[in-house]
Design an enzyme around this catalytic site. Structure first.
Site, PDB file in Angstrom:
ATOM      1  N   LYS A   1      -4.972  -5.533  29.980  1.00  0.00           N
ATOM      2  CA  LYS A   1      -6.209  -6.122  29.459  1.00  0.00           C
ATOM      3  C   LYS A   1      -7.224  -6.267  30.575  1.00  0.00           C
ATOM      4  O   LYS A   1      -8.420  -6.029  30.386  1.00  0.00           O
ATOM      5  CB  LYS A   1      -5.910  -7.471  28.808  1.00  0.00           C
ATOM      6  CG  LYS A   1      -7.113  -8.121  28.120  1.00  0.00           C
ATOM      7  CD  LYS A   1      -7.889  -9.074  29.012  1.00  0.00           C
ATOM      8  CE  LYS A   1      -9.031  -9.738  28.260  1.00  0.00           C
ATOM      9  NZ  LYS A   1      -9.875 -10.574  29.138  1.00  0.00           N
TER      10      LYS A   1
ATOM     11  N   HIS B   1     -12.772 -18.141  37.615  1.00  0.00           N
ATOM     12  CA  HIS B   1     -13.096 -18.272  36.199  1.00  0.00           C
ATOM     13  C   HIS B   1     -13.749 -19.614  35.911  1.00  0.00           C
ATOM     14  O   HIS B   1     -14.754 -19.691  35.216  1.00  0.00           O
ATOM     15  CB  HIS B   1     -11.823 -18.141  35.361  1.00  0.00           C
ATOM     16  CG  HIS B   1     -11.559 -16.743  34.901  1.00  0.00           C
ATOM     17  ND1 HIS B   1     -12.365 -16.096  34.003  1.00  0.00           N
ATOM     18  CD2 HIS B   1     -10.571 -15.867  35.207  1.00  0.00           C
ATOM     19  CE1 HIS B   1     -11.889 -14.887  33.769  1.00  0.00           C
ATOM     20  NE2 HIS B   1     -10.806 -14.719  34.494  1.00  0.00           N
TER      21      HIS B   1
ATOM     22  N   GLU C   1     -17.565 -12.250  29.477  1.00  0.00           N
ATOM     23  CA  GLU C   1     -16.571 -12.992  30.251  1.00  0.00           C
ATOM     24  C   GLU C   1     -17.021 -13.210  31.691  1.00  0.00           C
ATOM     25  O   GLU C   1     -17.378 -12.256  32.383  1.00  0.00           O
ATOM     26  CB  GLU C   1     -15.233 -12.249  30.231  1.00  0.00           C
ATOM     27  CG  GLU C   1     -14.108 -13.002  30.934  1.00  0.00           C
ATOM     28  CD  GLU C   1     -12.762 -12.297  30.804  1.00  0.00           C
ATOM     29  OE1 GLU C   1     -11.913 -12.504  31.687  1.00  0.00           O
ATOM     30  OE2 GLU C   1     -12.563 -11.549  29.829  1.00  0.00           O
TER      31      GLU C   1
ATOM     32  N   ASP D   1     -17.665   4.371  22.297  1.00  0.00           N
ATOM     33  CA  ASP D   1     -16.770   3.684  21.363  1.00  0.00           C
ATOM     34  C   ASP D   1     -15.659   3.005  22.156  1.00  0.00           C
ATOM     35  O   ASP D   1     -14.629   3.612  22.445  1.00  0.00           O
ATOM     36  CB  ASP D   1     -16.197   4.700  20.369  1.00  0.00           C
ATOM     37  CG  ASP D   1     -15.352   4.048  19.283  1.00  0.00           C
ATOM     38  OD1 ASP D   1     -15.045   2.845  19.395  1.00  0.00           O
ATOM     39  OD2 ASP D   1     -14.991   4.753  18.317  1.00  0.00           O
TER      40      ASP D   1
END
Length: 436
Positions: free
Chosen positions: A277, A390, A99, A293
């Site tokens: 998130k 972004h 991202e 993990d």
């Protein structure tokens, strides 16, 4: 392949002197090779490790032994977040992520936090929970009593599984038991509380659960089904705190905007999901880079956030001087031994770049990174909006997808951003014009 020349002045007895600062102005302006040289000098990477970063990090024969039905390897960009000062120590943080803007945002937030002393952290210890599900009980509460009465015996039997862990000061430390109501009736859930030291701990905990299950069946008269670790590592919490000077981050209006964004997340689960998130953007990227993990970390984080109703993992307050104070508390079941951390060559190199030797230190760094990532997102939302950064980076991806190479990429991006048209079809149109 050209091998980078490392500056050996930074070495002493074969080890890097970590007095170098993670504050590297203009790092993003350097070429890939120049950035890697800086990182290699900071972390004391060998020539072989530098080659591994520049080439295929995970050999196919190693991948074939890691999972089933291997047909190849899948790579992600590996970036470095700069500027991090955590508990008085400088860190360059490796992040594997696809991202755009995440690495840049973390670096910028760390630079702002650095103005007030950086991040301070806390860690509750490496305690993991193993669950044993006891069913078909006539008297569940009596069974619970019996488990707690004989907990010393259960602990002793569990620790027979891993004498090395016990010798290191770890092992099963306590037993918990609770009766729960389910659609299949009452069940007794027994928890083994295990200090796993520098491992994530799944193998050790699962082995202990399986070892003591027959004994628990015998003393309770019940039937054991599940015997497995819980990814809600509620006794393995990492915390971080940072003060963001109001003048450094843009003034009182920005502070108020961030507080309003935080209040929104605290009151609304739809917003809170995206809030959390953003925290995991940074943490999961670090987990992937270090071979941990990341699915387990994600599951634990969101489960912890949902205790008592889904809430933000971070908190924000304004101090008496008007500065923003951010904190985070998050389960952090990470390891620096075992698993992919020692199998994947790039994971080993990432840990070396980070300069951590214990699971505790990795957890502390991860918490600080999560707080930085969240602050950066809230600040962007409260000011110019998240899309600006972004979309500028998204434009670069589109330029490459359109077929641009070398200097063409920068020219295509410049024109798309200038014209406010961040689309693949426009990228192709611009590239065609440049080449005509």
């Amino acid at each position: 392949m050209q091998v980078l020349r490392l500056d050996r002045r930074h070495y002493k007895s074969g080890k890097i002197r970590r007095a170098m600062s993670s504050r590297i102005p203009g790092f993003y302006k350097l070429s890939v090779e120049e950035r890697l040289k800086k990182v290699a000098e900071f972390a004391g990477l060998s020539d072989e490790e530098v080659k591994a970063v520049l080439s295929q990090g995970l050999p196919l024969d190693v991948a074939d032994r890691m999972i089933e039905n291997v047909i190849g390897t899948f790579e992600l960009p590996l970036g470095i977040a700069t500027n991090f000062l955590i508990d008085g120590k400088d860190y360059l943080i490796p992040m594997a992520i696809e991202e755009p803007s995440v690495v840049a945002a973390a670096s910028n937030a760390a630079r702002m936090a650095r103005e007030s002393g950086g991040f301070t952290t806390d860690y509750t210890g490496s305690l993991m929970i193993g669950q044993i599900q006891v069913t078909k009980l006539l008297n569940p509460n009596a069974a619970k009593f019996e488990v707690l009465r004989q907990k010393d015996e259960i602990i002793e039997r569990a620790n027979e599984c891993d004498p090395m862990l016990v010798n290191l000061g770890g092992g099963c430390k306590d037993i918990e038991a609770r009766v729960i109501d389910t659609i299949m009736g009452k069940m007794l859930i027994v928890h083994l509380i295990v200090d796993v030291k520098d491992a994530m701990g799944a193998n050790a905990v699962n082995t202990m659960c399986e070892k003591v299950a027959p004994f628990i069946e015998r003393i309770t008269g019940g039937k054991v089904y599940l015997r497995i670790i819980s990814n809600l590592a509620a006794y393995r919490l990492a915390r971080a705190k940072a003060v963001f000077d109001k003048d450094v981050i843009g003034g009182e209006e920005v502070v108020e905007g961030i507080m309003l964004a935080y209040a929104f997340a605290a009151a609304d689960p739809f917003r809170c999901a995206t809030h959390n998130k953003g925290i995991m953007n940074g943490i999961s990227a670090l987990m992937i880079a270090t071979g941990n993990d990341f699915r387990a970390i994600e599951a634990g984080a969101h489960s912890y956030a949902a205790i008592g109703g889904y809430k933000p993992l971070t908190t924000y307050e304004v101090d008496r001087k008007g500065n923003l104070v951010g904190t985070i508390e998050i389960p952090m079941a990470v390891g620096v031994i075992g698993g992919a951390t020692k199998v994947n060559p790039l994971a080993k190199i990432s840990l070396k770049i980070l300069g951590v030797n214990t699971a505790e230190e990795l957890a502390r760094v991860a918490a600080a990174l999560g707080l930085a990532q969240n602050f950066a997102a809230l600040r962007a939302l409260a000011t110019e909006g998240i899309q600006r950064g972004h979309m500028e980076l998204h434009a670069r991806n589109l330029a490459i997808m359109a077929g641009a190479t070398g200097d063409e990429v920068d020219r295509v991006v410049e024109i798309m951003v200038r014209d406010g048209k961040i689309r693949l079809d426009y990228a192709k149109e611009v590239l065609e014009r440049l080449r005509s």
